[in-house]
Design a protein around this motif. Structure first.
Motif, short mmCIF file in Angstrom:
data_model
loop_
_atom_site.label_atom_id
_atom_site.label_comp_id
_atom_site.label_asym_id
_atom_site.label_seq_id
_atom_site.Cartn_x
_atom_site.Cartn_y
_atom_site.Cartn_z
N VAL A 75 0.65 -1.22 0.10
CA VAL A 75 0.07 0.01 0.07
C VAL A 75 0.74 1.26 0.15
O VAL A 75 2.01 1.01 0.36
N GLU A 76 0.48 2.42 -0.48
CA GLU A 76 1.03 3.58 -0.32
C GLU A 76 0.93 4.30 0.89
O GLU A 76 1.64 4.82 1.28
N ASP A 77 -0.32 4.08 1.55
CA ASP A 77 -0.83 4.83 2.80
C ASP A 77 -0.96 3.78 3.61
O ASP A 77 -2.14 3.41 3.72
N LEU A 78 -0.11 3.66 4.52
CA LEU A 78 -0.03 2.37 5.62
C LEU A 78 -1.26 2.87 6.68
O LEU A 78 -2.12 1.83 6.85
N ASP A 79 -1.32 4.00 7.22
CA ASP A 79 -2.26 4.22 8.23
C ASP A 79 -3.80 4.22 7.51
O ASP A 79 -4.49 3.86 8.34
N ALA A 80 -4.03 4.68 6.45
CA ALA A 80 -5.28 4.54 5.67
C ALA A 80 -5.73 3.10 5.71
O ALA A 80 -6.88 2.89 5.85
N ALA A 81 -4.67 2.14 5.12
CA ALA A 81 -4.82 0.84 4.95
C ALA A 81 -5.55 0.34 6.41
O ALA A 81 -6.20 -0.58 6.34
N VAL A 82 -4.62 0.51 7.29
CA VAL A 82 -4.82 -0.01 8.84
C VAL A 82 -6.29 0.44 9.13
O VAL A 82 -7.09 -0.40 9.66
N GLY A 83 -6.56 1.67 9.06
CA GLY A 83 -7.99 2.11 9.32
C GLY A 83 -9.06 1.37 8.69
O GLY A 83 -9.90 1.19 9.13
N PHE A 84 -8.78 1.24 7.37
CA PHE A 84 -9.88 0.69 6.61
C PHE A 84 -9.95 -0.93 7.24
O PHE A 84 -11.26 -1.37 7.29
N PHE A 85 -8.92 -1.78 7.25
CA PHE A 85 -9.07 -3.12 7.70
C PHE A 85 -9.58 -3.31 9.17
O PHE A 85 -10.16 -4.16 9.64
N THR A 86 -9.04 -2.17 9.92
CA THR A 86 -9.65 -2.26 11.17
C THR A 86 -11.16 -1.87 11.30
O THR A 86 -11.78 -2.58 11.97
N GLU A 87 -11.70 -1.25 10.31
CA GLU A 87 -13.06 -0.75 10.60
C GLU A 87 -13.77 -2.17 9.87
O GLU A 87 -14.93 -2.48 10.23
N LEU A 88 -13.09 -3.10 9.22
CA LEU A 88 -13.68 -4.42 8.76
C LEU A 88 -13.76 -5.50 9.77
O LEU A 88 -14.31 -6.51 9.59
N GLY A 89 -12.91 -5.02 11.09
CA GLY A 89 -12.96 -5.78 12.12
C GLY A 89 -11.80 -6.52 12.31
O GLY A 89 -11.56 -7.30 13.24
#
Length: 141
Positions: free
Chosen positions: A8-22
């Motif tokens: 990924v280019e934006d690690l923080d955004a990806a972590v936020g996305f997958f955290t939202e997924l549970g």
């Protein structure tokens, strides 16, 4: 299988996305040095990784942000679902509509529409961080 890796280019955004997924952050690390270069087959690797696990503890996703070398840019941006090779990860969810709504707040885009397979599943494909394709499945019967 131990994990699926996603660059990924934006690690923080990806972590936020997958955290939202549970998913839950299991750990993170900075990766560099000769051992990493030899393992991956690239020179002068510098990257950060975050390992995330599914709520049931059976699946893991390794998110990787490369600082060096520069991303290759190989392949089409946002390839379609029928592109050869690894192209999507499917997640089972309890409430597809709620999950989709929460993921849209993190930039997810529905590729088609939510569809029903017989009387057993509601399904959809969406594009998430770094253009990866996710599928969501809600068992209804």
């Amino acid at each position: 299988m131990d994990n699926v890796g996603v660059v990924v280019e934006d690690l923080d955004a990806a972590v936020g996305f997958f955290t939202e997924l549970g998913m839950v952050v299991e750990g993170s690390a900075s990766i560099e040095g000769p051992w990493a270069d030899r393992t991956v087959g690239l020179d002068d690797i510098r990257s950060d990784i975050v390992m995330m696990r599914t709520p049931d503890g059976h699946g893991k996703l390794e998110l990787t942000k490369y600082h060096a070398p520069a991303l290759s840019g190989a392949g089409a941006e946002n390839p379609p679902p029928n592109t050869l090779g690894l192209h999507r990860v499917m997640f089972a969810v309890d409430d597809l509509d709620d999950t989709l709504s929460r993921l849209r707040a993190h930039g997810a885009e529905l590729l088609g529409e939510v569809a029903q397979y017989e009387n057993t599943f509601r399904l959809c494909y969406l594009r998430g961080p770094a253009g990866i394709i996710l599928a969501l499945a809600e068992q209804i019967g």
